[in-house]
Motif scaffolding. Structure first.
Motif, mmCIF file in Angstrom:
data_model
loop_
_atom_site.group_PDB
_atom_site.id
_atom_site.type_symbol
_atom_site.label_atom_id
_atom_site.label_comp_id
_atom_site.label_asym_id
_atom_site.label_seq_id
_atom_site.Cartn_x
_atom_site.Cartn_y
_atom_site.Cartn_z
ATOM 1 N N ALA A 29 0.830 -1.199 0.000
ATOM 2 C CA ALA A 29 0.000 0.000 0.000
ATOM 3 C C ALA A 29 0.867 1.252 0.000
ATOM 4 N N ARG A 30 1.946 1.236 0.769
ATOM 5 C CA ARG A 30 2.864 2.380 0.810
ATOM 6 C C ARG A 30 3.470 2.626 -0.573
ATOM 7 N N ASP A 31 3.876 1.542 -1.251
ATOM 8 C CA ASP A 31 4.426 1.681 -2.602
ATOM 9 C C ASP A 31 3.388 2.263 -3.558
ATOM 10 N N LEU A 32 2.156 1.757 -3.484
ATOM 11 C CA LEU A 32 1.100 2.252 -4.372
ATOM 12 C C LEU A 32 0.803 3.728 -4.107
ATOM 13 N N ARG A 33 0.840 4.139 -2.843
ATOM 14 C CA ARG A 33 0.595 5.550 -2.529
ATOM 15 C C ARG A 33 1.696 6.441 -3.091
ATOM 16 N N SER A 34 2.928 5.949 -3.090
ATOM 17 C CA SER A 34 4.035 6.770 -3.597
ATOM 18 C C SER A 34 4.117 6.755 -5.117
ATOM 19 N N GLU A 35 3.423 5.821 -5.768
ATOM 20 C CA GLU A 35 3.473 5.693 -7.231
ATOM 21 C C GLU A 35 2.163 6.132 -7.885
ATOM 22 N N MET A 36 1.483 7.103 -7.310
ATOM 23 C CA MET A 36 0.204 7.535 -7.853
ATOM 24 C C MET A 36 0.377 8.218 -9.206
ATOM 25 N N SER A 37 -0.610 7.991 -10.088
ATOM 26 C CA SER A 37 -0.599 8.651 -11.392
ATOM 27 C C SER A 37 -0.985 10.116 -11.228
ATOM 28 N N VAL A 38 -0.807 10.887 -12.283
ATOM 29 C CA VAL A 38 -1.170 12.310 -12.248
ATOM 30 C C VAL A 38 -2.657 12.450 -11.938
ATOM 31 N N SER A 39 -3.492 11.628 -12.571
ATOM 32 C CA SER A 39 -4.938 11.692 -12.350
ATOM 33 C C SER A 39 -5.288 11.362 -10.903
ATOM 34 N N GLU A 40 -4.647 10.338 -10.355
ATOM 35 C CA GLU A 40 -4.898 9.963 -8.958
ATOM 36 C C GLU A 40 -4.477 11.089 -8.009
ATOM 37 N N LYS A 41 -3.356 11.732 -8.304
ATOM 38 C CA LYS A 41 -2.890 12.842 -7.463
ATOM 39 C C LYS A 41 -3.873 14.003 -7.493
ATOM 40 N N ARG A 42 -4.401 14.299 -8.674
ATOM 41 C CA ARG A 42 -5.368 15.395 -8.783
ATOM 42 C C ARG A 42 -6.640 15.077 -8.002
ATOM 43 N N LEU A 43 -7.125 13.844 -8.121
ATOM 44 C CA LEU A 43 -8.327 13.456 -7.391
ATOM 45 C C LEU A 43 -8.061 13.467 -5.888
ATOM 46 N N TRP A 44 -6.901 12.966 -5.478
ATOM 47 C CA TRP A 44 -6.571 12.921 -4.054
ATOM 48 C C TRP A 44 -6.521 14.331 -3.452
ATOM 49 N N ALA A 45 -6.078 15.308 -4.241
ATOM 50 C CA ALA A 45 -6.035 16.686 -3.755
ATOM 51 C C ALA A 45 -7.430 17.166 -3.348
ATOM 52 N N TRP A 46 -8.471 16.625 -3.989
ATOM 53 C CA TRP A 46 -9.842 16.985 -3.631
ATOM 54 C C TRP A 46 -10.409 16.101 -2.532
ATOM 55 N N LEU A 47 -10.037 14.851 -2.505
ATOM 56 C CA LEU A 47 -10.627 13.916 -1.549
ATOM 57 C C LEU A 47 -9.974 14.001 -0.172
ATOM 58 N N ARG A 48 -8.747 14.432 -0.103
ATOM 59 C CA ARG A 48 -8.031 14.429 1.172
ATOM 60 C C ARG A 48 -8.521 15.522 2.104
ATOM 61 N N LYS A 49 -8.206 15.363 3.341
ATOM 62 C CA LYS A 49 -8.502 16.350 4.384
ATOM 63 C C LYS A 49 -9.972 16.742 4.443
ATOM 64 N N ASP A 50 -10.860 15.812 4.170
ATOM 65 C CA ASP A 50 -12.300 16.034 4.332
ATOM 66 C C ASP A 50 -12.848 17.210 3.523
ATOM 67 N N GLN A 51 -12.227 17.568 2.414
ATOM 68 C CA GLN A 51 -12.715 18.696 1.613
ATOM 69 C C GLN A 51 -14.085 18.409 1.019
ATOM 70 N N THR A 52 -14.434 17.149 0.873
ATOM 71 C CA THR A 52 -15.729 16.769 0.330
ATOM 72 C C THR A 52 -16.774 16.600 1.431
ATOM 73 N N GLY A 53 -16.331 16.666 2.684
ATOM 74 C CA GLY A 53 -17.230 16.408 3.800
ATOM 75 C C GLY A 53 -17.174 14.958 4.247
ATOM 76 N N PHE A 54 -16.386 14.145 3.566
ATOM 77 C CA PHE A 54 -16.222 12.730 3.900
ATOM 78 C C PHE A 54 -14.741 12.403 3.957
ATOM 79 N N ARG A 55 -14.397 11.473 4.840
ATOM 80 C CA ARG A 55 -12.999 11.076 4.985
ATOM 81 C C ARG A 55 -12.690 9.928 4.027
ATOM 82 N N PHE A 56 -11.699 10.135 3.184
ATOM 83 C CA PHE A 56 -11.225 9.101 2.260
ATOM 84 C C PHE A 56 -9.825 8.680 2.667
ATOM 85 N N ARG A 57 -9.513 7.425 2.397
ATOM 86 C CA ARG A 57 -8.159 6.902 2.590
ATOM 87 C C ARG A 57 -7.683 6.345 1.260
ATOM 88 N N ARG A 58 -6.368 6.320 1.092
ATOM 89 C CA ARG A 58 -5.780 5.810 -0.157
ATOM 90 C C ARG A 58 -5.265 4.394 0.026
#
Length: 161
Positions: A29-58
């Motif tokens: 899981a740690r390797d997959l988190r460090s190897e995120m694609s550009v699209s995954e990074k962009r989506l994570w920027a929105w999903l992280r830190k409860d910006q959507t009102g919901f907590r997401f994990r990678r």
């Protein structure tokens, strides 16, 4: 698997609620988190830190699968599908069925739709994810299991209330 030191090979569950949590899965899981694609990074920027009102994990592991993004409150998995998924449709459908049996819904997003943030497609996907989280979190249990019917056997004592 001889009679050696088998106790040293046992891996206990580390955290309450973790799915199939073990040190090898943790490293993967740690390797997959460090190897995120550009699209995954962009989506994570929105999903992280409860910006959507919901907590997401990678990269949450459920059974033998690693989920790109997972919201436990809504039991919602968000997968960013690159070009390789065009030839993996059967495997993805099988995986989605297994997750569905656990009450987890999967939203699959084509990677190209997330390549640029602040575009209509990107914003539409964010809105869809938030809407699904709201719908699923509001219901008492996402995809509730059928109720088991119990009947008293003849001569069995009455249940206490």
């Amino acid at each position: 698997m001889g009679g050696g030191d088998s106790a040293a090979l046992e891996v206990p569950l580390v955290r309450k609620g973790a799915f199939n949590h073990n040190p090898v899965a943790q490293l993967r899981a740690r390797d997959l988190r460090s190897e995120m694609s550009v699209s995954e990074k962009r989506l994570w920027a929105w999903l992280r830190k409860d910006q959507t009102g919901f907590r997401f994990r990678r990269q949450v592991r459920v059974e033998k699968f690693f989920l790109d993004f997972y919201c436990a409150a809504a039991k919602l998995c968000v997968e960013v599908d690159g070009e390789q998924h065009a030839v993996r449709r059967e495997q993805d459908a099988f995986r989605d069925r297994i997750l569905f049996r656990r009450g987890i819904e999967t939203v699959r997003i084509p990677s190209l739709d997330l390549f640029q943030d602040d575009t209509p497609k990107f914003n539409d996907w964010i809105n869809r994810i938030v809407a699904r989280c709201q719908e699923r979190a509001e219901s008492p249990t996402p995809n509730p299991l059928p109720q088991r019917r119990t009947t008293l056997r003849e001569g069995a004592p009455e249940p206490r209330s």
